[in-house]
Design a protein around this motif. Structure first.
Motif, PDB file in Angstrom:
ATOM      1  N   ILE A   1       0.835  -1.209   0.000  1.00 40.84           N
ATOM      2  CA  ILE A   1       0.000   0.000   0.000  1.00 40.84           C
ATOM      3  C   ILE A   1       0.865   1.254   0.000  1.00 40.84           C
ATOM      4  CG2 ILE A   1      -1.656   1.331   1.373  1.00 40.84           C
ATOM      5  CD1 ILE A   1      -2.897  -1.370   2.196  1.00 40.84           C
ATOM      6  N   LEU A   2       1.932   1.261   0.807  1.00 42.21           N
ATOM      7  CA  LEU A   2       2.829   2.413   0.834  1.00 42.21           C
ATOM      8  C   LEU A   2       3.478   2.626  -0.529  1.00 42.21           C
ATOM      9  CD1 LEU A   2       4.586   2.041   4.313  1.00 42.21           C
ATOM     10  CD2 LEU A   2       2.744   3.602   3.678  1.00 42.21           C
ATOM     11  N   ASN A   3       3.895   1.549  -1.165  1.00 40.88           N
ATOM     12  CA  ASN A   3       4.485   1.674  -2.501  1.00 40.88           C
ATOM     13  C   ASN A   3       3.480   2.211  -3.510  1.00 40.88           C
ATOM     14  OD1 ASN A   3       7.028   0.719  -1.738  1.00 40.88           O
ATOM     15  ND2 ASN A   3       6.479  -1.420  -2.122  1.00 40.88           N
ATOM     16  N   GLY A   4       2.209   1.877  -3.306  1.00 41.50           N
ATOM     17  CA  GLY A   4       1.170   2.360  -4.197  1.00 41.50           C
ATOM     18  C   GLY A   4       0.867   3.835  -4.028  1.00 41.50           C
ATOM     19  N   LEU A   5       1.372   4.436  -2.950  1.00 34.72           N
ATOM     20  CA  LEU A   5       1.113   5.852  -2.660  1.00 34.72           C
ATOM     21  C   LEU A   5       2.203   6.778  -3.197  1.00 34.72           C
ATOM     22  CD1 LEU A   5      -0.138   5.493   1.038  1.00 34.72           C
ATOM     23  CD2 LEU A   5      -1.529   6.159  -0.929  1.00 34.72           C
ATOM     24  N   GLN A   6       3.080   6.253  -4.036  1.00 35.44           N
ATOM     25  CA  GLN A   6       4.211   7.039  -4.536  1.00 35.44           C
ATOM     26  C   GLN A   6       3.782   8.365  -5.165  1.00 35.44           C
ATOM     27  OE1 GLN A   6       7.477   6.195  -4.264  1.00 35.44           O
ATOM     28  NE2 GLN A   6       7.139   4.198  -3.330  1.00 35.44           N
ATOM     29  N   LYS A   7       2.682   8.346  -5.920  1.00 37.59           N
ATOM     30  CA  LYS A   7       2.244   9.554  -6.625  1.00 37.59           C
ATOM     31  C   LYS A   7       0.986  10.172  -6.018  1.00 37.59           C
ATOM     32  CE  LYS A   7       4.234   8.087 -11.031  1.00 37.59           C
ATOM     33  NZ  LYS A   7       3.983   7.824 -12.475  1.00 37.59           N
ATOM     34  N   TYR A   8       0.565   9.635  -4.911  1.00 42.30           N
ATOM     35  CA  TYR A   8      -0.648  10.154  -4.262  1.00 42.30           C
ATOM     36  C   TYR A   8      -0.370  11.543  -3.699  1.00 42.30           C
ATOM     37  CZ  TYR A   8      -4.754  10.190  -1.203  1.00 42.30           C
ATOM     38  OH  TYR A   8      -5.936  10.508  -0.584  1.00 42.30           O
ATOM     39  N   GLN A   9      -1.260  12.491  -3.979  1.00 45.85           N
ATOM     40  CA  GLN A   9      -1.015  13.881  -3.608  1.00 45.85           C
ATOM     41  C   GLN A   9      -1.758  14.339  -2.362  1.00 45.85           C
ATOM     42  OE1 GLN A   9      -1.153  16.697  -6.888  1.00 45.85           O
ATOM     43  NE2 GLN A   9      -0.729  15.074  -8.364  1.00 45.85           N
ATOM     44  N   GLY A  10      -2.518  13.433  -1.741  1.00 50.93           N
ATOM     45  CA  GLY A  10      -3.140  13.786  -0.467  1.00 50.93           C
ATOM     46  C   GLY A  10      -2.075  13.952   0.609  1.00 50.93           C
ATOM     47  N   ARG A  11      -2.459  14.416   1.787  1.00 43.28           N
ATOM     48  CA  ARG A  11      -1.507  14.652   2.861  1.00 43.28           C
ATOM     49  C   ARG A  11      -2.001  14.009   4.165  1.00 43.28           C
ATOM     50  NH1 ARG A  11       1.158  15.473  -0.831  1.00 43.28           N
ATOM     51  NH2 ARG A  11       2.408  17.309  -1.398  1.00 43.28           N
ATOM     52  N   PHE A  12      -1.317  12.947   4.572  1.00 48.16           N
ATOM     53  CA  PHE A  12      -1.651  12.278   5.832  1.00 48.16           C
ATOM     54  C   PHE A  12      -0.981  13.004   6.994  1.00 48.16           C
ATOM     55  CE2 PHE A  12      -1.953   8.735   2.744  1.00 48.16           C
ATOM     56  CZ  PHE A  12      -3.268   8.377   2.972  1.00 48.16           C
ATOM     57  N   LYS A  13      -1.727  13.123   8.087  1.00 52.19           N
ATOM     58  CA  LYS A  13      -1.189  13.770   9.289  1.00 52.19           C
ATOM     59  C   LYS A  13      -0.938  12.784  10.430  1.00 52.19           C
ATOM     60  CE  LYS A  13      -3.165  18.310   8.319  1.00 52.19           C
ATOM     61  NZ  LYS A  13      -4.017  19.435   8.812  1.00 52.19           N
ATOM     62  N   THR A  14      -1.634  11.644  10.390  1.00 54.31           N
ATOM     63  CA  THR A  14      -1.456  10.618  11.421  1.00 54.31           C
ATOM     64  C   THR A  14      -1.267   9.256  10.778  1.00 54.31           C
ATOM     65  OG1 THR A  14      -2.825  11.845  13.008  1.00 54.31           O
ATOM     66  CG2 THR A  14      -2.507   9.507  13.434  1.00 54.31           C
ATOM     67  N   PHE A  15      -0.242   8.545  11.234  1.00 60.04           N
ATOM     68  CA  PHE A  15       0.027   7.185  10.755  1.00 60.04           C
ATOM     69  C   PHE A  15       0.081   6.270  11.965  1.00 60.04           C
ATOM     70  CE2 PHE A  15       2.651   3.580   9.655  1.00 60.04           C
ATOM     71  CZ  PHE A  15       2.292   3.268   8.352  1.00 60.04           C
TER      72      PHE A  15
END
Length: 230
Positions: free
Chosen positions: A113-127
């Motif tokens: 899933i993390l690898n799939g987020l390479q081009k994702y432009q959203g911004r996560f604040k909590t992991f």
């Protein structure tokens, strides 16, 4: 099952901000259409995928990341088998997703899933990652992703909970914190001593304002002269 369909029908009539989908919802190829309908529901803010549509997870998540404009929290839980395909999520600028969590998941699911987020432009604040076995190499790779991926540029809070930190090398934690701008960190139920954790967090806590170490042991002393967050 009829019971699950009834529950879903009741939620549709009286929607709440949180919805949990389990493996009991067996929708097969209809999972994508169902995920699309959920993503358009403006009342849904927190979605929990609990081993829902295991074989269709990539398609379900891709639909959610591409379509949802109001979802703010996503929890991925109990996916315990390695994925059978790569994950590629679209670059979505309008996404409001700010929190993502993994609970009791196979480590390869998390990294797919993390690898799939390479081009994702959203911004996560909590992991958040909980009840998951990671070794020190897994943590190194995780920290690298959190510091590299654009979608984690605004990451404020990191939560390593319920024993997940047992495989953590505390030196790697300190190195990660040197490069991050985290404001809060939570570590719970780990075999690491609280003093060891603090000795590797406080020297690099330029930006950190909150440290929560819950249900851990404390046998050793913290190095004298440490500056506390303020």
């Amino acid at each position: 099952p009829l019971e699950q369909l009834t529950l879903l029908a009741e939620w549709d009539l009286n929607p709440t901000p949180t919805l949990k989908l389990t493996s009991a919802f067996s929708l097969g190829l209809a999972s994508k259409a169902f995920a699309n309908a959920l993503a358009w529901d403006v009342s849904l803010k927190f979605l929990i995928l609990d081993n829902f549509a295991n074989s269709q997870l990539q398609t379900v998540l891709q639909t959610i990341f591409m379509t949802s404009k109001t979802l703010t929290k996503l929890s991925i839980e109990n996916y315990k088998e390695p994925p059978n395909s790569e994950f590629r999520f679209p670059s979505q600028e309008q996404s409001k997703l700010t929190e993502i969590s993994f609970r009791s998941c196979h480590v390869s699911v998390i990294f797919a899933i993390l690898n799939g987020l390479q081009k994702y432009q959203g911004r996560f604040k909590t992991f958040t990652i909980a009840r998951t076995k990671l070794n020190n190499e897994n943590f190194k790779a995780l920290f690298e992703q959190l510091n590299k991926l654009p979608c984690f540029m605004s990451l404020n809070n990191l939560r390593i909970e319920e024993g997940t930190a047992d495989g953590l090398n505390v030196d790697d934690l300190g190195e990660f914190l040197q490069q991050s701008r985290l404001k809060g960190i939570t570590i719970s139920r780990t075999s690491h001593d609280v003093s060891s954790l603090l000795n590797h967090i406080l020297p690099y806590s330029t930006f950190i304002r909150s440290i929560s170490l819950l249900n851990n042991r404390l046998f050793d002393e913290v190095i004298a002269g440490m500056t506390l967050p303020h």
